[in-house]
Design an enzyme around this catalytic site. Structure first.
Site, short mmCIF file in Angstrom:
data_model
loop_
_atom_site.label_atom_id
_atom_site.label_comp_id
_atom_site.label_asym_id
_atom_site.label_seq_id
_atom_site.Cartn_x
_atom_site.Cartn_y
_atom_site.Cartn_z
N HIS A 274 1.02 -1.35 -0.10
CA HIS A 274 0.06 0.04 -0.04
C HIS A 274 0.97 1.34 -0.01
O HIS A 274 2.19 1.19 0.31
CB HIS A 274 -0.79 0.04 1.16
CG HIS A 274 -0.24 -0.03 2.39
ND1 HIS A 274 0.39 1.29 2.90
CD2 HIS A 274 0.10 -1.14 3.36
CE1 HIS A 274 0.97 0.90 4.20
NE2 HIS A 274 1.03 -0.25 4.43
N GLU B 243 -2.22 -7.26 7.45
CA GLU B 243 -1.01 -7.14 7.87
C GLU B 243 -0.83 -7.94 9.41
O GLU B 243 -1.91 -8.72 9.76
CB GLU B 243 -0.86 -5.63 8.39
CG GLU B 243 0.61 -5.22 8.80
CD GLU B 243 1.76 -5.63 8.19
OE1 GLU B 243 1.93 -6.74 7.87
OE2 GLU B 243 2.47 -4.68 7.75
#
Length: 347
Positions: A137, A241
């Site tokens: 990201h 994550e």
């Protein structure tokens, strides 16, 4: 009593739903939980870890080296530029070139795609190859805060907070720089498709974290895609994550994400609330690697496409690369690398 009849002690919901993914639907006898002294105090996440660890691996994975710079030990990750190096694709001859009279008219990527097709056509029945475009990201509010406070102070205190006087980073959003990074990748993709003839992703998977959904949209939403390869991103809970403690990695409710990103599809069993995140335990490498193994098994078992995009995180990418047998290769925010993967079914 099988697991499908149990309920989570923390939510009262079925454990199949509490786990938030259809990967955990296999039954597990209560007897296998006997080593816990107090059954009623086991958290949903503890159940999730136990159940996912109980599933046999469906595939073994390896990275096929010799095709990309990022696979080579001599390549320095910190100075690697995926834009300047054609996604890292090495200029080389392929076995498939021998039978191609038009080789001189094709780009390196077109020839690679032909070689990739040959690999799958000549593979054993229990073997398959895929190219994963693995992207991190763009910069998020939490990345800025971590730099400001330093790693020690961030991990020791600030990561567990909702934010500070300058920013909110629970389920962190992209910064302006993060948006620009994603848009730069969008521009790069347009160039790659038009000039290098890089194969487009046939499937788009993303982490459920807000910054990843933003990144995927800024990167892919306005590409001129063929009708047979539309941008229809799928949100995968397991692509998130490293989980726990850090509020930036606690996702928003599903209803909020659906409202903000109506073009995304959420995988079956995706829970309304984040029932995997806990404030007192951060996943170990072994735990996230097991999660990534299950993610890959699910995709390789059910997705027949061969060029696939992942939009996720630094820790998730590090884990994916370990599971894929790839060398360690850390990506800065907004970076993307392709990985050529061989998967072999486990009997």
């Amino acid at each position: 009593m099988p697991l499908k009849n149990m309920t989570s002690p923390s939510t009262g919901r079925s454990l199949i739903d509490a786990c938030g993914t259809r990967l955990w639907c296999n039954a597990l006898p209560v007897a296998s939980l006997n080593h816990f002294k107090d059954f009623t105090r086991i958290s949903s996440l503890s159940f999730a870890r136990l159940v996912v660890m109980s599933q046999p691996k469906a595939f073994t994975y390896s990275t096929i080296t010799g095709y990309f710079l990022q696979d080579e030990l001599a390549t320095i990750a910190e100075s690697f530029d995926f834009v300047a190096t054609n996604f890292g694709l090495l200029e080389r001859d392929y076995d498939s070139d021998v039978c191609d009279d038009s080789r001189g008219l094709k780009t390196q990527w077109q020839r690679f795609e032909q070689e990739f097709k040959r690999l799958n056509e000549t593979a054993d029945p229990d073997m398959t190859y895929k190219v994963l475009y693995v992207g991190r990201h763009g910069e998020g509010n939490h990345n800025v805060a971590e730099r400001r406070y330093g790693r020690e102070e961030w991990d020791g205190y600030w990561a567990a907070q909702e934010g500070d006087s300058t920013a909110h980073w629970a389920d962190a959003h992209l910064t302006e720089l993060g948006i620009q990074q994603a848009q730069a990748v969008n521009t790069f993709w347009k160039h790659q498709v038009a000039e290098a003839r890089t194969p487009l992703p046939e499937r788009y998977y993303t982490s459920p974290m807000y910054r990843c959904l933003e990144t995927a949209n800024h990167t892919f939403a306005d590409l001129d895609l063929p009708a047979e390869k539309p941008y229809k991103p799928v949100v995968k809970e397991f692509l998130r994550e490293v989980n726990g403690v850090h509020t930036c990695d606690r996702r928003s409710p599903k209803s909020a994400l659906v409202a903000a990103f109506p073009n995304f599809t959420f995988e079956p069993g995706f829970a309304e609330n984040d029932e995997l995140w806990t404030p007192d335990h951060r996943e170990t490498n072994a735990e996230i690697d097991e999660r990534m193994q299950r993610l890959l098994d699910d995709i390789f078992r059910h997705d027949s496409t061969t060029f696939i995009s992942f939009t996720c995180h630094s820790g998730a990418i590090s884990s994916l690369l370990r599971v894929l047998g790839h060398r360690e290769f850390r990506l800065p925010t907004g970076a993307v690398i392709p990985v050529l993967v061989k998967a072999v079914k486990v009997n």
